[in-house]
Design a protein around this motif. Structure first.
Motif, PDB file in Angstrom:
ATOM      1  N   LEU A 337       0.847  -1.199   0.000  1.00  0.00           N
ATOM      2  CA  LEU A 337       0.000   0.000   0.000  1.00  0.00           C
ATOM      3  C   LEU A 337       0.884   1.251   0.000  1.00  0.00           C
ATOM      4  N   GLU A 338       0.452   2.217  -0.740  1.00  0.00           N
ATOM      5  CA  GLU A 338       1.179   3.499  -0.801  1.00  0.00           C
ATOM      6  C   GLU A 338       1.223   4.142   0.594  1.00  0.00           C
ATOM      7  N   GLU A 339       0.037   4.160   1.204  1.00  0.00           N
ATOM      8  CA  GLU A 339      -0.111   4.779   2.525  1.00  0.00           C
ATOM      9  C   GLU A 339      -1.024   3.902   3.376  1.00  0.00           C
ATOM     10  N   PHE A 386      12.535  -7.853  14.430  1.00  0.00           N
ATOM     11  CA  PHE A 386      11.906  -6.545  14.192  1.00  0.00           C
ATOM     12  C   PHE A 386      12.752  -5.717  13.228  1.00  0.00           C
ATOM     13  N   GLU A 387      14.081  -5.807  13.406  1.00  0.00           N
ATOM     14  CA  GLU A 387      15.008  -5.024  12.571  1.00  0.00           C
ATOM     15  C   GLU A 387      14.954  -5.450  11.105  1.00  0.00           C
ATOM     16  N   ASP A 388      14.441  -6.688  10.837  1.00  0.00           N
ATOM     17  CA  ASP A 388      14.354  -7.145   9.440  1.00  0.00           C
ATOM     18  C   ASP A 388      13.234  -6.436   8.678  1.00  0.00           C
ATOM     19  N   LEU A 389      12.270  -5.883   9.409  1.00  0.00           N
ATOM     20  CA  LEU A 389      11.126  -5.234   8.747  1.00  0.00           C
ATOM     21  C   LEU A 389      11.571  -3.950   8.058  1.00  0.00           C
ATOM     22  N   PRO A 390      10.949  -3.609   6.919  1.00  0.00           N
ATOM     23  CA  PRO A 390      11.253  -2.322   6.283  1.00  0.00           C
ATOM     24  C   PRO A 390      10.974  -1.187   7.266  1.00  0.00           C
ATOM     25  N   PRO A 391      11.730  -0.090   7.191  1.00  0.00           N
ATOM     26  CA  PRO A 391      11.564   1.004   8.166  1.00  0.00           C
ATOM     27  C   PRO A 391      10.116   1.485   8.296  1.00  0.00           C
ATOM     28  N   ASN A 392       9.377   1.544   7.195  1.00  0.00           N
ATOM     29  CA  ASN A 392       7.999   2.044   7.296  1.00  0.00           C
ATOM     30  C   ASN A 392       7.090   1.061   8.031  1.00  0.00           C
TER      31      ASN A 392
END
Ligand code: GDP
Ligand code: IMO
Ligand code: MG
Length: 427
Positions: A337-339, A386-392
Motif C-alpha cells: 500500500l502506498e499509505e 523486528f530489525e528485518d522489517l522495512p523502516p515504514n
C-alpha cells in the motif's frame, strides 16, 4: 506459576488461535473460558490447515492439556465431530477435560437462535446461528442444562421439561412451529453421556492444583472485546464475557492468579455480522483487505467486513482488559500500500473523541479521524526480527504501540506457526 489471559482486541478473528498455538509448547494447560462453536480459529502448522471451533487451540500441541471451562456452552454433537475430525488427522485429543458446570446447547436453542434472528428482520444481530445466545439466556434465567445433568436421567428430564414448558409455547404461539419433544431431546442428550463421562472434571480445582504445582495456564478467549456482552457494542455482541474478566468467571481461576493479559490486534479491522464499525471501508480498499487477508468467516464462511485499524478501539481494549502485551497479526496483509491510514480518534457531531464514547448512538455515527503513515513494498513474510522489517513497517508498529498504550511483543507476518517476530517473550 501465574495464569496468562489471551483475548481479542477488536471484533474477533484477530488470530487468537495462531497466538495460542505459538505459545503451545511452553504452556501446560490451555483453557477455553467463554463462547462455544461460534468461534472459528484457523491454525496453520507446516502448511497444514486446522479449523477449530469448540476445542481450545492448545489441542494441537501434544504436551498441552486442553480444558473446556465452565463459562463455555457446548454443543455435544459438534464436540464429538471436532474430536473425530482431529483424531482422523492424527491429533491426540485424549487429554481433553470438560467442566461439569459448563452449559449444553440443547437442540431447541439452535432452532431458537435461527427463528429469533428471522423474527428480528432488519434488527437482526447476524449471529452464527449456533444457539449461543439462547443457551446463555437459559443459563442466566436458571433454566439451562449443564454437563453434569446428563449423568442423571431423572434430573435431565425435569430440566428439559422445565425449559420446554415455556419454549414450546413460544414455538407454537409466536414462531408458528411444532412443539419440541421432551423425550427426543432427553434421548439425544443422553446418547452422548458415556462418551463424555471420562472427560468431565472439576476443572477449576484441576487448574488450581496445576498453578500450585508451578504449571503454565493459558486462558484463551473466543470472540473479542467489542463482542463482549458487557463491554462490547451491545446489542451487536455475543452473549458471553470475552474480555479478561470473563477468564476468571469462566474458568474458576481467581483474578489474583492472573499475571499477564495478552491481546491480539489485527493490523487492520474486521467484523462479521451486524453492528457499528467506524473504520469500515465500502470501497476497493475494503475489497483489497478482504482478498489479501482472506477475510471470510472460519465458522459461517461469511465475507468479513473490513476497514483500517482503529486505535480508539485498541486503547479501549487495553483499558478494559488490562493488557500487558499486544500481538499484532497480519502485518503482511498491508504490504504494497502506498499509505496506511490509522484511526486515532473519532469526530462525533463536530466534537473530537480520543476515547470510546459513552453512548452507543454516538459510536454508531462516529467518523474516524485518520493519521496517514507511509506504506512499504517489500515482502515481509520471511522477517523474523523486528530489525528485518522495512523502516515504514517498523514505524507503523511503533506508532500503533504508542497509540494503544501497551507494548507490542510479537508481530504476525503470515498464517504459519513460524511466521512471527517476537520482540519480547510472551511467557
Ligand atoms: P481467531 O478467531 O482470532 O483465532 O482468528 P481466525 O482464525 O478466525 O482468523 C485469523 C486468520 O488469519 C486465520 O486464517 C489465520 O490463519 C490467519 N493469520 C493469523 N495470523 C496471521 C498473520 O500474521 N498473517 C496472515 N497473513 N495471516 C494470519
Ligand atoms: P472468534 O473466536 C467473529 C459474532 C457474530 C455476530 C455476533 C453474535 O473466531 O473470534 P453469536 O453466534 O455469538 O450469538 O453471534 O458475534 N461472532 C463472531 N465474530 N469471530 C468470532 O469468533 C465470533 N463469534 C461470534 O458474527 O455478529
Ligand atoms: Mg475466528
Amino acid at each position: 506459576m501465574p495464569a496468562i489471559v489471551l483475548v481479542g482486541a477488536q471484533w474477533g478473528d484477530e488470530g487468537k488461535g495462531k497466538a495460542t498455538d505459538l505459545m503451545g509448547s511452553d504452556v501446560d494447560y490451555v483453557v477455553k473460558f467463554n463462547g462455544g462453536n461460534n468461534a472459528g480459529h484457523t491454525i496453520v502448522i507446516d502448511g497444514e490447515k486446522f479449523a477449530l471451533h469448540l476445542l481450545p487451540s492448545g489441542i494441537l500441541t501434544p504436551t498441552c492439556i486442553p480444558v473446556i471451562g465452565n463459562g463455555v456452552v457446548i454443543d455435544l454433537a459438534v464436540l464429538f465431530q471436532e474430536i473425530d475430525g482431529l483424531e482422523a488427522r492424527g491429533v491426540d485429543t485424549s487429554k481433553l477435560l470438560v467442566s461439569a458446570n459448563a452449559h449444553l446447547i440443547a437442540p431447541y436453542n439452535r432452532t431458537l437462535d435461527k427463528v429469533t434472528e428471522r423474527f428480528l428482520g432488519s434488527r437482526r444481530i447476524g449471529t452464527t446461528g449456533r444457539g449461543i445466545g439462547p443457551t446463555y439466556a437459559d443459563k442466566m434465567s436458571r433454566t439451562g442444562i449443564r454437563v453434569q445433568d446428563i449423568f442423571d436421567e431423572g434430573i435431565l428430564r425435569q430440566k428439559v421439561e422445565a425449559a420446554l414448558d415455556f419454549k414450546n409455547q413460544a414455538f407454537a404461539k409466536i414462531y408458528n412451529r411444532r412443539a419440541v419433544s421432551v423425550e427426543e431431546t432427553v434421548a439425544e442428550l443422553l446418547s452422548y453421556a458415556d462418551r463424555l463421562r471420562p472427560m468431565v472434571a472439576d476443572t477449576s480445582r484441576v487448574l488450581e492444583e496445576a498453578l500450585d504445582a508451578g504449571k503454565n495456564v493459558l486462558l484463551e478467549a473466543g470472540q473479542a472485546t467489542l463482542l463482549d456482552v458487557d463491554h462490547g457494542t451491545y446489542p451487536f455482541v455475543t452473549s458471553s464475557n470475552a474480555t479478561a474478566g470473563g477468564a476468571c468467571t469462566g474458568s474458576g481461576i481467581p483474578p489474583t492468579r492472573v499475571s499477564r493479559v495478552i491481546a491480539i490486534l489485527k493490523a487492520y479491522s474486521t467484523r462479521v455480522g451486524e453492528g457499528p464499525f467506524p473504520t469500515e471501508l465500502h470501497d476497493d480498499m475494503g475489497e483489497f483487505l478482504r482478498k489479501t487477508g482472506a477475510e471470510y468467516g472460519t465458522t459461517t464462511g461469511r465475507p468479513r467486513r473490513c476497514g483500517w485499524v482503529d486505535t480508539v478501539v485498541g486503547r479501549y481494549a487495553t483499558r478494559i482488559n488490562g493488557v500487558t502485551d499486544f500481538v499484532i497479526t497480519k502485518l503482511d496483509v498491508l504490504t504494497g500500500l502506498e499509505e496506511v491510514p490509522v484511526c486515532v480518534a473519532y469526530e462525533i457531531d463536530g466534537v473530537r473523541h480520543d476515547q470510546m464514547p459513552v453512548g452507543q448512538s454516538d459510536f454508531h455515527h462516529a467518523k474516524p479521524i485518520y493519521e496517514t503513515l507511509p506504506g512499504w513494498w517489500e515482502d515481509i513474510s520471511a522477517c523474523r526480527r523486528f530489525e528485518d522489517l522495512p523502516p515504514n513497517a517498523q514505524a507503523y508498529v511503533l506508532r500503533l504501540e504508542e497509540l494503544i498504550g501497551a507494548r507490542v511483543s510479537a508481530i504476525g507476518v503470515g498464517p504459519g506457526r513460524e511466521a512471527i517476530i517476537e520482540r519480547h517473550p510472551l511467557l
